[in-house]
Scaffold this motif. Structure first.
Motif, short mmCIF file in Angstrom:
data_model
loop_
_atom_site.label_atom_id
_atom_site.label_comp_id
_atom_site.label_asym_id
_atom_site.label_seq_id
_atom_site.Cartn_x
_atom_site.Cartn_y
_atom_site.Cartn_z
N PRO A 170 0.78 -1.23 0.00
CA PRO A 170 0.00 0.00 0.00
C PRO A 170 0.82 1.29 0.00
CG PRO A 170 0.02 -0.98 2.19
CD PRO A 170 0.71 -1.95 1.29
N VAL A 171 2.11 1.19 0.25
CA VAL A 171 2.94 2.40 0.33
C VAL A 171 3.37 2.82 -1.07
CG1 VAL A 171 5.25 3.16 1.03
CG2 VAL A 171 3.74 2.07 2.70
N ARG A 172 3.35 4.14 -1.33
CA ARG A 172 3.85 4.64 -2.61
C ARG A 172 5.36 4.76 -2.57
NH1 ARG A 172 0.48 8.88 -6.04
NH2 ARG A 172 2.63 9.40 -6.63
N LEU A 173 6.01 4.25 -3.60
CA LEU A 173 7.48 4.24 -3.60
C LEU A 173 8.05 5.65 -3.59
CD1 LEU A 173 10.13 2.73 -3.68
CD2 LEU A 173 9.94 2.60 -6.17
N ASP B 66 1.44 -4.25 4.63
CA ASP B 66 1.43 -2.95 5.29
C ASP B 66 2.32 -1.90 4.62
OD1 ASP B 66 -0.13 -4.20 7.15
OD2 ASP B 66 1.47 -4.43 8.65
N CYS B 67 3.30 -2.35 3.86
CA CYS B 67 4.29 -1.40 3.35
C CYS B 67 4.56 -1.65 1.87
CB CYS B 67 5.57 -1.49 4.17
SG CYS B 67 5.37 -0.83 5.84
N LEU B 68 5.77 -2.01 1.52
CA LEU B 68 6.08 -2.11 0.10
C LEU B 68 7.22 -3.10 -0.16
CD1 LEU B 68 5.30 -0.91 -2.69
CD2 LEU B 68 7.14 0.74 -2.36
N THR C 115 8.31 0.67 5.74
CA THR C 115 9.54 -0.02 5.37
C THR C 115 9.41 -0.55 3.95
OG1 THR C 115 11.22 -1.57 6.12
CG2 THR C 115 8.94 -2.32 6.33
N VAL C 116 10.49 -0.49 3.21
CA VAL C 116 10.52 -0.94 1.83
C VAL C 116 11.58 -2.02 1.70
CG1 VAL C 116 10.90 -0.24 -0.57
CG2 VAL C 116 9.88 1.38 1.06
N ALA C 117 11.13 -3.20 1.23
CA ALA C 117 12.10 -4.27 0.99
C ALA C 117 12.35 -4.35 -0.51
CB ALA C 117 11.55 -5.60 1.50
N ALA D 9 7.01 -14.97 5.93
CA ALA D 9 6.00 -14.30 6.78
C ALA D 9 6.32 -12.81 6.87
CB ALA D 9 5.98 -14.94 8.17
N LEU D 10 7.62 -12.49 6.99
CA LEU D 10 8.02 -11.07 7.06
C LEU D 10 7.66 -10.36 5.75
CD1 LEU D 10 9.55 -8.68 8.35
CD2 LEU D 10 11.67 -9.66 7.45
N PHE D 11 7.98 -11.01 4.60
CA PHE D 11 7.64 -10.40 3.32
C PHE D 11 6.13 -10.21 3.18
CE2 PHE D 11 11.85 -12.24 1.89
CZ PHE D 11 12.47 -11.02 1.71
N HIS D 12 5.39 -11.19 3.69
CA HIS D 12 3.93 -11.07 3.62
C HIS D 12 3.46 -9.81 4.35
CE1 HIS D 12 -0.15 -12.51 3.11
NE2 HIS D 12 -0.37 -12.18 4.39
N ARG D 13 4.02 -9.59 5.54
CA ARG D 13 3.63 -8.40 6.30
C ARG D 13 4.08 -7.12 5.60
NH1 ARG D 13 5.71 -8.22 12.06
NH2 ARG D 13 4.47 -6.31 12.07
N ILE D 14 5.26 -7.17 5.01
CA ILE D 14 5.76 -5.97 4.31
C ILE D 14 4.83 -5.64 3.14
CG2 ILE D 14 7.65 -5.11 2.86
CD1 ILE D 14 9.61 -6.65 4.68
N ARG D 15 4.41 -6.69 2.38
CA ARG D 15 3.49 -6.47 1.26
C ARG D 15 2.14 -5.96 1.74
NH1 ARG D 15 2.44 -11.81 -1.45
NH2 ARG D 15 0.54 -10.63 -1.93
#
Lengths: 381, 381
Positions: B112-115, B202-204, B176-178, B194-200
């Motif tokens: 959901p975060v804009r780069l 909530d973040c990017l 946070t952006v991965a 699981a971490l990547f799932h949360r990043i996708r």
């Protein structure tokens, strides 16, 4: 040294709070015996009078020297060969504008090591009394490494980093010099009396204060200038933001000596002062004795890079490497053949081949050049 | 974006190993749809041909976009507002002479975060996978502190420092952006799914590689340039001597971004790379988020000094300190007695005593001066 002369030095050492440049000037002008007479009589100019008036009638010289003799100690004066003249000459120019930025008048010492010899190749290892296990470990490792490299370890005899450095130097049968901020007969802290005893027995304990003098906050700071001055480089291993080690670091800078600091965890208050020092571009980040020795140090003694394999090829010029790389693994080859392989004109091949031969990397046999095969040599040192 | 346009970008993203400056030039000239047609037909110059020939007949665009859609993902192209134009414009001049010193063609993203918004105020926190407890702790503290200050935390999603930084930012509900080195559908390492799932969620999560692409050593190094480029500052928390983090640090320097490193114990191999970086005068030694924000950062946002204890003795003049130090710990003393102890003429003692009294450090009672004892005040803040 005559008794009269010794008594004069001892008297002068106590009559003004050191360092007292005015007293030093007088001694330089008229000698210590005449200087002592004039001071005792109050026959000095008003600036010096202010510095000596309170104590000039207090003559403990005989008693002080008795204590010194009982300790097998000695006075080190500017007239002695043992006086570290070169090191103390750094107190000149802008340094003398700093409070206490002056050399000592005379030093009280005990121990078999000569101060001039120790100071000729010495590093100060200093740091907080509130050291961590990490800090004491690094201080000990550095002191041991310096000892192995014939560098004397100078410190202030305090708890924590100082003590760890002295102890490691002693344990490695190296040279260590403790410079204390009170009399050498009862050095501070008392909890280090066994350590001081060993330092006096095997190395050197020094002070500019006469026997019986207690240390005090200002005397610690004043003492720090001698720790920095008598060392070719100062290393701060751990220091809080208000550690006295920062003061020693300041003296090292002021005296033009290289300053090193050891980094540590940013979560450790005991390393916070080191990190402040390291933000200054002049401070060297060090972690190993080799890196310190490089700064002490005899010219030409450079730290090796972090351990990695060295080969005889490391020092070659690019064109020499090019020629070497072009040489086939087996057999002898003519200059013309090598020129083709190295993609160089033949006249540019002979010079590099000759250099490689001098380095023992190639040989010329049976009219052909060939690679010399051998075991990899061990790294020196 | 039309389906045709998306398919063209997706096709182009896979046809040449990124980054491919020649392909980018073609797209700039004729647009992505025409560029895709020409590439597919082999109708390009020989330099580009070399880069695309092996894959030009492989068109997975439809399948790649299906995967992206199932992930609720999107392509971010230079035509989109979300494209971090300013940040990627740093790939110019000398940077383009470095292998892979070029901007990406297109990015695959999910979250959901804009780069562009994240990259507008972001810090990279990077480091070794072989992190210590200390390193992970500092990475997490820095990420949490940056989050509090509205700074996005950019990293590579790896084990160790990267993961600790992402996790702390998520835990603080920050951004946070991965940026990963393979397809975002199956980001590496699988142990972080699981971490990547949360990043996708909530973040990017971002990559320049199409779905299904595996990472590889060169792709990690290539990815590192984006971590550095999309961050206003790069912080290396822990890095061994050969850590990939040193590569990201190199990109930060190359791109003109400030570089920070966190010191650690010199006994820790995980900090050795940081210490090498810190020997470079351009590298900032940091330990707290404020110090990083200062470099990210909006102008005027400067770190406060380290909190440090203050004592009432701090502001004293040297002569006042001299008098204070001379005062015995117990009992009252006359001015004359104090003068002897302090080695000062009596008329120079009363002034300092008065100042000390005003500061509450000494008191005059029963005709004698004595030190005022009290508990040390607690450090402010």
């Amino acid at each position: 040294m005559s008794d009269e002369l010794r008594r004069a030095w001892a008297y002068l050492s106590r009559v003004a709070e050191p360092p007292c440049p005015q007293l030093r000037v007088l001694v330089d002008q008229v000698g210590p015996i005449e200087a002592a007479d004039r001071v005792k009589a109050g026959n000095v100019d008003s600036t010096l009078m202010e510095r000596i008036d309170a104590r000039r009638e207090l003559d403990c010289a005989v008693k002080d020297l008795e204590i010194l003799d009982r300790m097998d100690g000695r006075l080190i004066t500017p007239l002695d060969d043992e006086w570290p003249l070169l090191q103390l000459q750094s107190f000149r120019g802008d340094v003398t504008k700093r409070p206490n930025g002056h050399p000592p008048l005379v030093l009280w010492a005990s121990g078999p090591v000569r101060l001039d010899e120790a100071a000729g190749r010495a590093a100060a290892i200093v740091g907080t009394r509130a050291a961590t296990v990490y800090g004491e470990h690094v201080a000990a490792e550095l002191a041991a490494g310096l000892t192995e490299r014939d560098v004397a370890v100078v410190s202030g005899g305090a708890y924590g980093i100082d003590g760890a450095a002295h102890r490691a130097a002693l344990a490695c049968e190296g040279t260590t010099v403790a410079i204390v901020a009170g009399g050498i007969d009862n050095p501070y802290p008392a909890g280090h009396s066994a350590l001081f005893h060993r330092i006096r027995q095997d190395c050197l304990l020094v002070s500019e204060y006469p026997p019986g003098e207690p240390p005090g906050r200002l005397r610690f700071l004043t003492r720090n200038r001698l720790v920095a001055a008598l060392s070719g480089v100062t290393v701060v291993v751990e220091a809080g933001l208000r550690s006295g080690a920062a003061n020693t670091a300041g003296w090292a800078r002021e005296l033009g000596r290289p300053l090193c600091a050891v980094p540590g965890p940013v979560t450790s208050a005991a390393s916070a002062g080191c990190h402040v020092l390291l933000r200054d571009r002049e401070t060297h980040l060090v972690g190993r004795a080799e890196e310190v020795v490089e700064l002490v140090g005899r010219i030409g003694e450079l730290a090796t890079d972090e351990p990695h394999p060295a080969t005889p090829l490391d020092g070659l010029e690019p064109v020499e490497k090019q020629v070497y790389d072009a040489l086939p693994a087996r057999g002898g080859h003519t200059v013309d053949e090598i020129a083709v392989l190295a993609a160089l004109p033949p006249h540019q091949v002979l010079g590099p081949l000759t250099m490689l031969e001098l380095n023992g990397l190639v040989e010329n046999a049976d009219g052909g050049w060939r690679i010399v095969r051998r075991r990899r040599s061990r790294a020196p040192g």
